[in-house]
Design a protein around this motif. Structure first.
Motif, PDB file in Angstrom:
ATOM      1  N   LEU A 189       0.833  -1.211   0.000  1.00 42.62           N
ATOM      2  CA  LEU A 189       0.000   0.000   0.000  1.00 42.62           C
ATOM      3  C   LEU A 189       0.867   1.261   0.000  1.00 42.62           C
ATOM      4  O   LEU A 189       0.570   2.239  -0.701  1.00 42.62           O
ATOM      5  CB  LEU A 189      -0.925   0.001   1.214  1.00 42.62           C
ATOM      6  N   ILE A 190       1.927   1.228   0.805  1.00 39.95           N
ATOM      7  CA  ILE A 190       2.845   2.364   0.840  1.00 39.95           C
ATOM      8  C   ILE A 190       3.539   2.527  -0.507  1.00 39.95           C
ATOM      9  O   ILE A 190       3.698   3.642  -1.013  1.00 39.95           O
ATOM     10  CB  ILE A 190       3.863   2.191   1.986  1.00 39.95           C
ATOM     11  N   ALA A 191       3.918   1.403  -1.123  1.00 43.44           N
ATOM     12  CA  ALA A 191       4.557   1.460  -2.443  1.00 43.44           C
ATOM     13  C   ALA A 191       3.636   2.092  -3.477  1.00 43.44           C
ATOM     14  O   ALA A 191       4.082   2.861  -4.338  1.00 43.44           O
ATOM     15  CB  ALA A 191       4.971   0.056  -2.887  1.00 43.44           C
ATOM     16  N   ALA A 192       2.348   1.784  -3.396  1.00 44.21           N
ATOM     17  CA  ALA A 192       1.392   2.363  -4.342  1.00 44.21           C
ATOM     18  C   ALA A 192       1.315   3.883  -4.186  1.00 44.21           C
ATOM     19  O   ALA A 192       1.184   4.614  -5.177  1.00 44.21           O
ATOM     20  CB  ALA A 192       0.019   1.742  -4.140  1.00 44.21           C
ATOM     21  N   ALA A 213       7.233  -7.383  -2.360  1.00 40.99           N
ATOM     22  CA  ALA A 213       5.880  -6.872  -2.576  1.00 40.99           C
ATOM     23  C   ALA A 213       5.918  -5.410  -3.009  1.00 40.99           C
ATOM     24  O   ALA A 213       5.141  -4.981  -3.879  1.00 40.99           O
ATOM     25  CB  ALA A 213       5.044  -7.025  -1.302  1.00 40.99           C
ATOM     26  N   ALA A 214       6.818  -4.635  -2.413  1.00 39.30           N
ATOM     27  CA  ALA A 214       6.962  -3.227  -2.803  1.00 39.30           C
ATOM     28  C   ALA A 214       7.515  -3.121  -4.210  1.00 39.30           C
ATOM     29  O   ALA A 214       7.018  -2.336  -5.039  1.00 39.30           O
ATOM     30  CB  ALA A 214       7.872  -2.499  -1.817  1.00 39.30           C
ATOM     31  N   LEU A 215       8.527  -3.912  -4.512  1.00 39.90           N
ATOM     32  CA  LEU A 215       9.131  -3.875  -5.848  1.00 39.90           C
ATOM     33  C   LEU A 215       8.121  -4.259  -6.918  1.00 39.90           C
ATOM     34  O   LEU A 215       8.061  -3.634  -7.994  1.00 39.90           O
ATOM     35  CB  LEU A 215      10.342  -4.810  -5.898  1.00 39.90           C
ATOM     36  N   ASP A 216       7.295  -5.246  -6.641  1.00 40.58           N
ATOM     37  CA  ASP A 216       6.288  -5.680  -7.625  1.00 40.58           C
ATOM     38  C   ASP A 216       5.319  -4.541  -7.953  1.00 40.58           C
ATOM     39  O   ASP A 216       4.970  -4.336  -9.114  1.00 40.58           O
ATOM     40  CB  ASP A 216       5.503  -6.880  -7.082  1.00 40.58           C
ATOM     41  N   VAL A 217       4.896  -3.800  -6.920  1.00 36.68           N
ATOM     42  CA  VAL A 217       3.971  -2.678  -7.140  1.00 36.68           C
ATOM     43  C   VAL A 217       4.640  -1.595  -7.971  1.00 36.68           C
ATOM     44  O   VAL A 217       4.049  -1.050  -8.920  1.00 36.68           O
ATOM     45  CB  VAL A 217       3.488  -2.097  -5.791  1.00 36.68           C
ATOM     46  N   LEU A 218       5.880  -1.278  -7.636  1.00 34.25           N
ATOM     47  CA  LEU A 218       6.592  -0.224  -8.364  1.00 34.25           C
ATOM     48  C   LEU A 218       6.797  -0.597  -9.822  1.00 34.25           C
ATOM     49  O   LEU A 218       6.567   0.219 -10.735  1.00 34.25           O
ATOM     50  CB  LEU A 218       7.945   0.053  -7.699  1.00 34.25           C
ATOM     51  N   MET A 219       7.197  -1.835 -10.069  1.00 33.15           N
ATOM     52  CA  MET A 219       7.473  -2.258 -11.444  1.00 33.15           C
ATOM     53  C   MET A 219       6.188  -2.360 -12.266  1.00 33.15           C
ATOM     54  O   MET A 219       6.164  -1.972 -13.449  1.00 33.15           O
ATOM     55  CB  MET A 219       8.230  -3.587 -11.434  1.00 33.15           C
TER      56      MET A 219
END
Length: 450
Positions: A189-192, A213-219
């Motif tokens: 959620l923070i990554a989004a 999980a953060a990297l997946d959202v960013l990519m």
């Protein structure tokens, strides 16, 4: 009350003090108010030099410092916006100087910009941070420069800086849990929220990420927006080899000195800055990289105090470090740096920590279990949001550390001094847990950022 650590003679500080009495403190995440205000001001955010826009939970200040050092090493002028400040409001605005080192904004120029923005707002509902962000755009649009490096204040998607529609590059540094009431309680959620600074078709540089999980959202966000993307560990990387920093990307490999900023985490931060400046369209040479790594400065982040008023209260030959990192991710990289110092030169480690109540003290302290001899917990001067030192000491105890509340940093230093005779080596002391505490320490020590 004049804001924390600010000299009463500062004209700009007095103007900001007036605003603090008129407008709400804290955050109210929305772009409506800042967009309205900037429209009245003639949309200065559309008149900036190429923008390097930086977000992330940790490391965004360091990558900002590296980007500035790189550009200045190449003779470019770079405006720099960071927040919060440590001692003086002026630290948030560094005005680029062609062929030289950028300078903190002149007080009279700063004060006049604040007055102009406040007058344009005409008493409408707004936060002080939004007014100060509009001041950023006024200052940076009216002073010529080759680049503007702008650090996000909180999150990304609804941060007041996110009115920048065509960044030269968006940079997303490591993401971990912080500001959960505003950004969410899961890293994805923070990554989004952080990914909200990406703009369709514009370059993106993603720093080293701890969480997949953060990297997946960013990519996935970058792919959806058709952004040319460079990811640490895939498209560029850096590592230490024989006491040197080896940097590599699709353009080639460079053998460089280790960064002046201490801590192995700075290798990845330096790499992200190099790749970001390239993505922004600037030529980066080996000479520029070498000069930048040796000259970079970032006050209040693993900064060693070598002189100043507080040193008189410390044990003889003690090392004193200050670092404003305040979340579990920051605790881990700071503890790793302290462990590396311990390997090279053994010293007992003592912590002097103050924190505010939006942070996770147990998560921060856990990184120091088995490393720190003792924690002294102190209040943060003038803060309504500080964690009481007794409660903070209990949190350190819950994380497996020995802790004791103290009333001031000086009192904690005296306590360490009294016990120093029991140690085989002079102590290593880390003061941190809050940028506000670090700012107070630098002000009291007589060594504010310049």
């Amino acid at each position: 009350m004049i804001p924390r650590g600010q000299a009463a003679v500062s004209e700009a500080a007095q103007e900001i003090d007036k605003l603090m009495g008129l407008h709400p403190k804290g955050f109210d995440l929305s772009l409506d108010r800042i967009t309205r205000l900037l429209s009245i001001l003639g949309d200065p955010q559309k008149k900036l030099p190429p923008v390097i826009h930086v977000a992330g939970t940790n490391g965004k200040g360091s990558v900002t410092a590296f980007c500035r050092a790189l550009l200045e090493a190449g003779g470019y002028s770079a405006h720099v916006h960071t927040s919060p400040h440590l001692v003086n409001w002026h630290e948030r605005y560094r005005i680029g100087v062609k062929g030289g080192r950028g300078q903190l904004v002149d007080d009279a120029v700063f004060a006049e910009a604040v007055r102009r923005v406040a007058a344009a707002n005409d008493g409408q509902k707004i936060t002080v941070f939004e007014i100060l962000t509009a001041v950023t755009f006024i200052l940076f649009s009216e002073h010529p420069a080759d680049a503007a490096i702008i650090e996000v204040g909180l999150g990304g998607r609804f941060d007041a800086t996110n009115v920048i529609s065509d960044p030269a590059v968006s940079v997303i540094m490591p993401i971990s849990l912080d500001h959960q009431p505003y950004l969410g309680d899961r890293v994805e959620l923070i990554a989004a929220e952080k990914a909200g600074i990406m703009k369709r078709g514009h370059p993106v540089v993603i720093g080293k990420q701890e969480y997949d999980a953060a990297l997946d959202v960013l990519m996935s966000t970058a792919e959806r927006l058709n952004c040319p993307t460079a990811v640490f560990g895939q498209d560029y990387m850096a590592h230490e080899e024989y006491g040197r920093l080896v940097y590599q990307d699709e353009f080639g490999l460079a053998d460089l000195p280790l960064p002046r900023l201490p801590g192995r985490h700075q290798y990845a931060n330096a790499a992200a800055a190099i790749r970001a400046v390239k993505a922004a369209g600037f030529t980066v040479t080996d000479t520029m990289m070498e000069k930048a790594l040796l000259s970079v400065e970032w006050p209040g982040r693993l900064q060693r105090l070598n002189d100043g008023h507080l040193m008189a209260n410390a044990p003889a030959k003690a090392e004193i470090w200050v670092d404003g990192g305040h979340n579990p991710g920051a605790g881990e990289v700071i503890a790793e740096a302290m462990a590396n110092f311990e390997e090279k030169q053994p010293r007992p480690l003592f912590l002097i920590i103050g924190m505010i109540n939006t942070k996770d003290p147990v998560g921060y302290f856990k990184a120091f279990k088995g490393l720190a001899e003792k924690v002294y917990c102190v209040p943060i001067r003038g803060s309504d949001a500080m964690i009481d030192p007794v409660i903070l000491a209990n949190a350190a105890y819950d994380a497996g550390l020995v802790a004791e509340p103290m009333s001031t940093v000086s009192e904690a230093l005296e306590a360490i001094k009294e016990g120093a005779f029991e140690q085989a080596h002079p102590p290593r002391i880390l003061v941190g847990g809050s940028l506000y505490l670090v700012g107070d320490v630098l002000a009291d020590n007589g060594t504010p950022p310049k």
